[in-house]
Design a protein around this motif. Structure first.
Motif, PDB file in Angstrom:
ATOM      1  N   ARG A 205      58.278  16.929 -39.499  1.00  0.00           N
ATOM      2  CA  ARG A 205      58.775  15.555 -39.486  1.00  0.00           C
ATOM      3  C   ARG A 205      58.343  14.823 -40.756  1.00  0.00           C
ATOM      4  NH1 ARG A 205      53.780  15.231 -37.245  1.00  0.00           N
ATOM      5  NH2 ARG A 205      52.658  13.238 -37.301  1.00  0.00           N
ATOM      6  N   TYR A 206      59.037  13.728 -41.049  1.00  0.00           N
ATOM      7  CA  TYR A 206      58.652  12.923 -42.207  1.00  0.00           C
ATOM      8  C   TYR A 206      57.455  12.046 -41.825  1.00  0.00           C
ATOM      9  CZ  TYR A 206      58.734   9.757 -46.151  1.00  0.00           C
ATOM     10  OH  TYR A 206      58.378   9.049 -47.262  1.00  0.00           O
ATOM     11  N   GLN A 237      63.723  12.641 -39.506  1.00  0.00           N
ATOM     12  CA  GLN A 237      63.821  11.736 -40.666  1.00  0.00           C
ATOM     13  C   GLN A 237      63.784  12.473 -42.011  1.00  0.00           C
ATOM     14  OE1 GLN A 237      60.712   8.723 -39.898  1.00  0.00           O
ATOM     15  NE2 GLN A 237      62.337   7.356 -39.236  1.00  0.00           N
ATOM     16  N   VAL A 238      63.885  13.782 -41.978  1.00  0.00           N
ATOM     17  CA  VAL A 238      63.961  14.536 -43.233  1.00  0.00           C
ATOM     18  C   VAL A 238      65.445  14.775 -43.513  1.00  0.00           C
ATOM     19  CG1 VAL A 238      63.208  16.601 -44.484  1.00  0.00           C
ATOM     20  CG2 VAL A 238      61.728  15.588 -42.753  1.00  0.00           C
ATOM     21  N   ASP A 239      66.110  13.697 -43.922  1.00  0.00           N
ATOM     22  CA  ASP A 239      67.552  13.760 -44.157  1.00  0.00           C
ATOM     23  C   ASP A 239      67.906  12.821 -45.301  1.00  0.00           C
ATOM     24  OD1 ASP A 239      67.585  11.130 -43.040  1.00  0.00           O
ATOM     25  OD2 ASP A 239      67.795  11.985 -41.031  1.00  0.00           O
ATOM     26  N   GLN A 241      69.465  10.134 -45.261  1.00  0.00           N
ATOM     27  CA  GLN A 241      69.353   8.710 -44.935  1.00  0.00           C
ATOM     28  C   GLN A 241      67.946   8.176 -45.225  1.00  0.00           C
ATOM     29  OE1 GLN A 241      71.283  10.825 -42.719  1.00  0.00           O
ATOM     30  NE2 GLN A 241      72.872   9.981 -44.040  1.00  0.00           N
ATOM     31  N   ASN A 242      67.029   9.088 -45.471  1.00  0.00           N
ATOM     32  CA  ASN A 242      65.659   8.705 -45.827  1.00  0.00           C
ATOM     33  C   ASN A 242      65.647   8.336 -47.315  1.00  0.00           C
ATOM     34  OD1 ASN A 242      62.899   8.802 -46.723  1.00  0.00           O
ATOM     35  ND2 ASN A 242      62.377  10.002 -44.913  1.00  0.00           N
ATOM     36  N   ASN A 243      65.638   7.051 -47.597  1.00  0.00           N
ATOM     37  CA  ASN A 243      65.763   6.588 -48.984  1.00  0.00           C
ATOM     38  C   ASN A 243      64.618   7.035 -49.877  1.00  0.00           C
ATOM     39  OD1 ASN A 243      68.181   5.220 -48.463  1.00  0.00           O
ATOM     40  ND2 ASN A 243      67.112   3.366 -47.808  1.00  0.00           N
TER      41      ASN A 243
END
Length: 379
Positions: A205-206, A237-239, A241-243
């Motif tokens: 995960r992030y 959240q490792v995508d 969309q994660n700015n």
């Protein structure tokens, strides 16, 4: 023996996965488990329910327990009349100990700490308070189970009761995480990469402690000499969309070599497709993803945190945390030994997991602990 497992939540994470794995193998003729999630059913609640295990949810908001939440926990525990209460993670450990106060019979409480404790600065303020409060109450539970010796040492230094320590490592489903040539090909097809593309992967995960920054910096260094390597990152959240992640990838010029897959439910397939698995964490207790990769016959490069070095032993490479150059150099070493060299290490890695960390042996350790506690109660 009726056991209530009180867990903080049932979202995707190593602690939640390990609880599910324990419940999937525990001897139901001897133990009757029930699960209480302080928050909601998350992503693992339904899976636990399919095992035929009752689940209760409290609906607590993160870090904001209400009087209604507290009374709901107490009422559920009193109605269930457990023989044993097993806390699972900090907040749930505290909740388990508190609920015990309202049961008017002899019921032992066990805690389960699933976290390394390198620095409280890395924790949320609310979590820091709970960690400290648990330390002050740590003489009350019958046992405090840690999933790594390193984590046990860290908590003991922070004031947790030494006499209560019990270490039970994570266990791995070696029949589920297996080497797979089919997975190797299908994942490459999915990612639209050549069949001979060398994939370095990390599942996690992030979170600052996972140190994706370290991984990406190492990737940029490696690509200067090995431009054909590609990197696969997956986890909550490792995508794109994660700015923070996407901006860093652009800054480092990694856009064409990085695959951000987000949260996945085919982790065994994904892991088996890696040529090298990696963990770049600045802190761990006992890493699930390392053991799962080893079970898939994939050699690992890991940072020397928690029990990672002990898990990997001589089947992979261990480097200091927060050192991208060392991480890149270890990847280079595994690339340079070639496919056959990596296969030799991968076979040794799988053999080590089967020998030392199989799920059945770990479940047996939990069952033995529960039996010992019950025997003490009867005496």
């Amino acid at each position: 023996m009726k056991i209530i497992y009180i867990i903080t939540g049932l979202s995707t994470g190593g602690a939640e996965v390990m609880l599910y794995k324990l419940l999937s193998r525990i001897d139901r003729k001897r133990f009757s488990p029930v699960v209480i999630s302080l928050m909601d059913r998350g992503t693992w609640g339904d899976r636990i329910a399919t095992l035929g295990i009752p689940i209760y949810t409290i609906g607590m908001k993160q870090g904001k327990p209400t009087i209604a939440n507290i009374w709901r926990i107490i009422n559920i525990v009193r109605q269930l009349k457990p023989d044993l209460i097993q806390g699972w993670m900090y907040h749930a450990n505290l909740a388990a100990q508190f609920a015990r106060l309202f049961i008017f019979k002899q019921v032992f409480v066990l805690w389960n700490v699933r976290h390394s404790l390198y620095s409280l600065d890395l924790e949320k303020p609310g979590t820091t308070i709970v960690i400290k409060l648990c330390g002050k109450c740590s003489n009350f539970p019958e046992r405090i189970i840690y999933n790594s010796q390193n984590s046990a040492n860290q908590h003991e230094k922070s004031g947790y009761c030494i006499d209560k320590t019990c270490v039970i490592p994570n266990g791995f489903e070696t029949d589920k995480f297996t080497p797979s040539a089919k997975a190797r090909l299908s994942v490459r097809s999915e990612l639209n990469t050549p069949e001979n593309a060398l994939l370095i992967g990390m599942i996690g995960r992030y979170h600052p402690i996972k140190d994706h920054f370290n991984f990406l910096q190492a990737a940029a260094l490696l690509l200067k000499k090995y431009p054909n390597v590609q990197f696969v990152l997956a986890g909550n959240q490792v995508d794109w969309q994660n700015n923070i992640l996407s901006e860093l990838i652009h800054e480092l010029g990694l856009l064409k070599q990085i695959h951000l897959l987000g949260e996945r439910h085919d982790v065994p397939r994904l892991t088996a497709a890696f040529d090298i698995a990696s963990s770049s964490s600045s802190g761990e207790a006992f890493s699930n993803v390392i053991g799962e990769a080893m079970s898939c016959g994939v050699p690992c490069v890991v940072t020397d945190v928690g029990d990672s070095a002990w898990i990997v032993s001589d089947t992979g490479k261990v480097v200091p945390p927060k050192d991208p150059e060392a991480l890149a150099d270890a990847w280079k070493a595994l690339i340079n030994i070639g496919k056959e060299g990596r296969e030799v290490l991968g076979k040794a890695a799988r053999a080590r997991v089967i020998e030392c960390f199989s799920l059945d042996s770990v479940v047996a350790q939990y069952e033995a602990l529960y039996d010992n506690v019950l025997a003490k109660k009867l005496n």
